[in-house]
Design a protein around this motif. Structure first.
Motif, mmCIF file in Angstrom:
data_model
loop_
_atom_site.group_PDB
_atom_site.id
_atom_site.type_symbol
_atom_site.label_atom_id
_atom_site.label_comp_id
_atom_site.label_asym_id
_atom_site.label_seq_id
_atom_site.Cartn_x
_atom_site.Cartn_y
_atom_site.Cartn_z
ATOM 1 N N SER A 60 0.954 -1.253 -0.016
ATOM 2 C CA SER A 60 -0.275 0.530 -0.149
ATOM 3 C C SER A 60 0.437 1.283 -0.139
ATOM 4 O O SER A 60 2.381 1.534 0.789
ATOM 5 N N ALA A 61 0.459 2.081 -1.001
ATOM 6 C CA ALA A 61 1.225 3.293 -0.509
ATOM 7 C C ALA A 61 0.806 4.473 0.289
ATOM 8 O O ALA A 61 1.682 5.098 0.390
ATOM 9 N N SER A 62 -0.046 4.002 1.227
ATOM 10 C CA SER A 62 -0.574 4.885 2.340
ATOM 11 C C SER A 62 0.473 4.253 3.270
ATOM 12 O O SER A 62 0.286 5.372 4.584
ATOM 13 N N SER A 63 0.809 3.231 3.433
ATOM 14 C CA SER A 63 1.760 2.663 4.412
ATOM 15 C C SER A 63 2.830 3.384 4.099
ATOM 16 O O SER A 63 3.533 3.699 2.775
ATOM 17 N N HIS A 64 4.342 3.611 5.235
ATOM 18 C CA HIS A 64 5.265 4.558 5.709
ATOM 19 C C HIS A 64 6.509 4.178 5.682
ATOM 20 O O HIS A 64 7.256 4.026 6.183
ATOM 21 N N THR A 65 6.258 3.126 6.951
ATOM 22 C CA THR A 65 7.323 2.618 8.245
ATOM 23 C C THR A 65 7.065 0.631 7.819
ATOM 24 O O THR A 65 6.175 0.676 7.510
ATOM 25 N N SER A 66 8.322 0.544 8.103
ATOM 26 C CA SER A 66 8.111 -1.019 7.883
ATOM 27 C C SER A 66 7.042 -1.699 8.518
ATOM 28 O O SER A 66 6.564 -2.482 8.481
ATOM 29 N N LEU A 67 6.917 -1.435 10.198
ATOM 30 C CA LEU A 67 6.146 -1.890 10.663
ATOM 31 C C LEU A 67 4.837 -2.089 9.790
ATOM 32 O O LEU A 67 3.255 -2.847 10.102
ATOM 33 N N GLU A 68 4.230 -0.371 9.563
ATOM 34 C CA GLU A 68 2.441 0.060 8.966
ATOM 35 C C GLU A 68 3.496 -2.090 7.598
ATOM 36 O O GLU A 68 1.898 -2.054 7.516
ATOM 37 N N PHE A 69 4.369 -1.905 6.924
ATOM 38 C CA PHE A 69 3.793 -3.036 6.003
ATOM 39 C C PHE A 69 3.787 -4.179 6.159
ATOM 40 O O PHE A 69 2.871 -4.627 5.708
ATOM 41 N N VAL A 70 4.481 -4.657 7.336
ATOM 42 C CA VAL A 70 4.260 -5.832 8.167
ATOM 43 C C VAL A 70 2.700 -6.056 8.695
ATOM 44 O O VAL A 70 2.041 -6.996 8.535
ATOM 45 N N GLU A 71 2.251 -4.990 9.222
ATOM 46 C CA GLU A 71 1.118 -5.036 9.540
ATOM 47 C C GLU A 71 0.070 -5.357 8.178
ATOM 48 O O GLU A 71 -1.073 -6.591 8.811
ATOM 49 N N ASP A 72 0.006 -4.872 7.437
ATOM 50 C CA ASP A 72 -0.210 -4.934 6.160
ATOM 51 C C ASP A 72 -0.326 -6.106 5.455
ATOM 52 O O ASP A 72 -1.027 -7.051 5.177
ATOM 53 N N LEU A 73 1.021 -6.878 5.976
ATOM 54 C CA LEU A 73 0.729 -7.945 5.033
ATOM 55 C C LEU A 73 0.258 -9.019 5.757
ATOM 56 O O LEU A 73 -0.047 -9.677 5.863
ATOM 57 N N LEU A 101 14.101 -6.639 4.167
ATOM 58 C CA LEU A 101 14.026 -5.719 6.281
ATOM 59 C C LEU A 101 12.266 -6.287 6.560
ATOM 60 O O LEU A 101 12.940 -6.314 7.491
ATOM 61 N N ASN A 102 11.492 -5.685 5.052
ATOM 62 C CA ASN A 102 10.427 -6.105 6.352
ATOM 63 C C ASN A 102 9.886 -8.178 6.499
ATOM 64 O O ASN A 102 9.558 -8.080 7.612
ATOM 65 N N VAL A 103 10.462 -8.589 5.101
ATOM 66 C CA VAL A 103 9.967 -9.772 6.459
ATOM 67 C C VAL A 103 10.799 -10.870 7.407
ATOM 68 O O VAL A 103 10.831 -11.264 8.109
ATOM 69 N N ILE A 104 11.800 -10.196 7.575
ATOM 70 C CA ILE A 104 12.953 -10.048 9.093
ATOM 71 C C ILE A 104 12.137 -9.675 10.031
ATOM 72 O O ILE A 104 11.903 -10.397 11.196
ATOM 73 N N LEU A 105 11.569 -8.296 9.792
ATOM 74 C CA LEU A 105 10.514 -7.796 10.760
ATOM 75 C C LEU A 105 9.277 -8.657 10.784
ATOM 76 O O LEU A 105 8.789 -9.085 11.935
ATOM 77 N N TYR A 106 9.102 -9.311 10.176
ATOM 78 C CA TYR A 106 7.961 -9.989 9.512
ATOM 79 C C TYR A 106 7.698 -10.869 10.447
ATOM 80 O O TYR A 106 7.079 -12.081 11.219
#
Length: 133
Positions: A91-104, A127-132
């Motif tokens: 999503s273009a509305s997410s801006h941080t890795s934490l937001e991307f992980v929550e979206d995923l 970085l996102n998959v490591i955080l996920y």
């Protein structure tokens, strides 16, 4: 008494000659098995997700910054059909890795893609998959 006996015999014959009614099988449509990108709504936002193949665990391909699901075309087309590979556009509305992980996480739940997962990330997606995980 003869009428009652005759009625019971007719009823038994009719019952024996009536085909058994079996319920129609329940068919669950899996939009992710169509071989085409699918739009999945998550928390009021739309995500494009594309899955290829079948099987478990599900391989999740996470693109680098600025790339969409189609970035992985050369990877998923080379995978055997018995491996389920999914990629999506963040999503273009997410801006941080934490937001991307929550979206995923929400996207996988909404798309009914149960874990376990093999997470593959490119560049920023790494970085996102490591955080996920």
């Amino acid at each position: 008494m003869r009428i009652t006996t005759l009625a019971i015999m007719v009823l038994l014959i009719l019952t024996a000659c009536t085909p058994a009614v079996t319920p129609a099988p329940t068919v669950t449509f899996d939009p992710l098995s169509t071989g085409a990108p699918v739009i999945v709504d998550v928390n009021g936002r739309s995500f494009v997700i594309f899955c290829y193949g079948t099987g478990s665990p599900v391989v999740i391909l996470e693109s680098g910054l600025g790339a969409d699901w189609s970035y992985w075309k050369n990877v998923y087309t080379g995978m055997p059909a018995d491996i389920r590979v999914c990629m999506y556009t963040r999503s273009a509305s997410s801006h941080t890795s934490l937001e991307f992980v929550e979206d995923l996480h929400a996207l996988l739940a909404e798309a009914h893609l149960a874990g376990s997962y093999v997470l593959v990330g490119h560049s920023f997606g790494g970085l996102n998959v490591i955080l996920y995980a």
